[in-house]
Design a protein around this motif. Structure first.
Motif, short mmCIF file in Angstrom:
data_model
loop_
_atom_site.label_atom_id
_atom_site.label_comp_id
_atom_site.label_asym_id
_atom_site.label_seq_id
_atom_site.Cartn_x
_atom_site.Cartn_y
_atom_site.Cartn_z
N LEU A 140 6.20 -11.61 -41.06
CA LEU A 140 5.98 -10.73 -39.92
C LEU A 140 4.51 -10.58 -39.56
O LEU A 140 4.17 -9.96 -38.55
N ARG A 141 3.62 -11.14 -40.36
CA ARG A 141 2.21 -11.12 -40.00
C ARG A 141 1.93 -11.96 -38.76
O ARG A 141 0.90 -11.78 -38.11
N SER A 142 2.83 -12.89 -38.45
CA SER A 142 2.68 -13.72 -37.25
C SER A 142 3.37 -13.10 -36.05
O SER A 142 3.41 -13.71 -34.98
N PHE A 143 3.93 -11.89 -36.21
CA PHE A 143 4.60 -11.19 -35.13
C PHE A 143 3.75 -10.01 -34.69
O PHE A 143 2.98 -9.45 -35.48
N ALA A 144 3.90 -9.62 -33.44
CA ALA A 144 3.20 -8.45 -32.91
C ALA A 144 4.15 -7.28 -32.66
O ALA A 144 3.72 -6.13 -32.70
N CYS A 145 5.44 -7.56 -32.43
CA CYS A 145 6.39 -6.51 -32.14
C CYS A 145 7.80 -6.99 -32.47
O CYS A 145 8.04 -8.18 -32.69
N LEU A 146 8.73 -6.03 -32.51
CA LEU A 146 10.14 -6.31 -32.77
C LEU A 146 10.99 -5.61 -31.72
O LEU A 146 10.66 -4.50 -31.29
N THR A 147 12.09 -6.26 -31.36
CA THR A 147 13.01 -5.71 -30.37
C THR A 147 14.41 -5.71 -30.94
O THR A 147 14.86 -6.73 -31.50
N THR A 148 15.10 -4.58 -30.81
CA THR A 148 16.47 -4.48 -31.32
C THR A 148 17.37 -5.49 -30.62
O THR A 148 17.26 -5.71 -29.41
N SER A 149 18.27 -6.11 -31.41
CA SER A 149 19.25 -7.13 -30.99
C SER A 149 18.63 -8.52 -30.86
O SER A 149 19.34 -9.47 -30.51
N ASP A 150 17.34 -8.67 -31.17
CA ASP A 150 16.75 -10.02 -31.20
C ASP A 150 17.12 -10.73 -32.49
O ASP A 150 17.28 -10.09 -33.54
N VAL A 151 17.22 -12.04 -32.44
CA VAL A 151 17.43 -12.87 -33.63
C VAL A 151 16.14 -13.64 -33.85
O VAL A 151 15.86 -14.62 -33.16
N ILE A 152 15.34 -13.18 -34.79
CA ILE A 152 14.06 -13.81 -35.06
C ILE A 152 14.25 -14.90 -36.11
O ILE A 152 15.25 -14.92 -36.84
N ALA A 153 13.28 -15.79 -36.20
CA ALA A 153 13.33 -16.90 -37.16
C ALA A 153 12.07 -16.86 -38.00
O ALA A 153 10.95 -16.72 -37.48
#
Length: 304
Positions: A140-153
């Motif tokens: 998650l250090r390469s992410f800036a935000c999270l959104t509910t119902s997203d499928v992240i990799a």
């Protein structure tokens, strides 16, 4: 050129449309750092426009597919894309249901700082990871935000793992830059609880069976032949139990009258006295009844 409208852009939000492409279409060397994260690459003109607006840092954006009304959020990594184009990680394009060259609306956004998030792995292979929270924290250090119902990799040990964002607090979309966030996992997709071992059946009075039913006379019985005792007594088969009752000992049959802490010594019964006629008619084995030999003769005692 200078007048009352010179500060019209101050306080306005950034909102425009771009043609989107996956990171694999980005000119130059392959950019794995973009593919495994949650940030996009925008053109230089976007940076010039953002610098003239009152944008809250860090720069976060809301991406919307107007055709399907699918929406997600992301940060920005670089401003090196061709004009009119942006480059997205492939997992983000799948969430937005976008094809190569599709139109996407990019709008600046302000998100609350995350305090809690819950994920569901999309494969049971995720259980092979020894410390999943540490792996997720590093990814998650390469992410800036999270959104509910997203499928992240995320990528770990040269393998991609997909995680569904089930819940985020305090909002449906949160910023995860410099935050203290609690993380939870739920059961992966396709995971089933192991069967609980059934308790062994306890023997009841109705299930009790006579021990003699277990005796099989057709099976081989070792040491079943006759033998002789060294004391001359005849080998008997009747023994006296600890309760004073005569019982025939059967090989393989346990003593069901045994009580914990009690030791029973089973002794052979005393043989009955024989009459003279019975002694003559039946030969009794006598141990060590033969004649012996000595190396020294009786007449040679004391002679050299």
């Amino acid at each position: 050129m200078f007048g009352f409208n010179m500060f019209d852009n101050v306080g306005r939000t950034f909102k425009t449309q771009y043609r989107c492409y996956s990171v694999s279409m980005l000119p130059g060397n392959e950019r794995q750092d973009v593919e495994k994260g949650g940030k996009i690459i925008m053109p230089p003109s976007a940076l010039d426009q953002l610098s003239r607006l009152n944008i809250v840092y860090p720069m976060l954006f809301k991406l919307t597919n107007k055709k399907t009304e699918r929406m997600t959020h992301s940060g920005v990594l670089e401003f090196v894309a061709d004009e009119g184009k942006i480059y997205l990680p492939y997992w983000m394009m799948r969430n937005l249901l976008l094809e190569e060259g599709g139109l996407v609306q990019v709008e600046s956004a302000t998100l609350p700082v995350a305090t809690y998030s819950k994920f569901q792995p999309q494969s049971i292979d995720f259980l092979d990871i020894t410390n999943p929270k540490a792996v997720l924290e590093n990814a998650l250090r390469s992410f800036a935000c999270l959104t509910t119902s997203d499928v992240i990799a995320i990528r770990y040990n040269k393998k991609d793992y997909e995680l569904l964002v089930l819940e985020t607090k305090p909002g449906k979309a949160v910023s995860i830059i410099e935050c203290d966030m609690s993380v939870e996992f739920t059961s992966p997709v396709g995971y089933t609880e192991p069967w609980q071992k059934e308790a062994p059946l306890q023997e009841t009075e109705d299930m009790a069976v006579d021990s003699t039913d277990y005796q099989d006379t057709t099976q081989f019985v070792p040491f079943h032949g006759s033998g002789h005792r060294l004391d001359g007594k005849k080998k008997g088969t009747e023994v006296k139990s600890s309760q004073g009752q005569n019982a025939q000992m059967k090989r393989g049959i346990p003593n069901y009258d045994y009580k914990k802490g009690k030791i029973t010594f089973i002794r052979a019964p005393k043989p009955a006295e024989r009459t003279a006629d019975e002694s003559c008619s039946e030969s009794i084995f006598e141990a060590f009844s033969g004649e012996g030999q000595t190396l020294r003769r009786k007449g040679m005692k004391g002679k050299q």
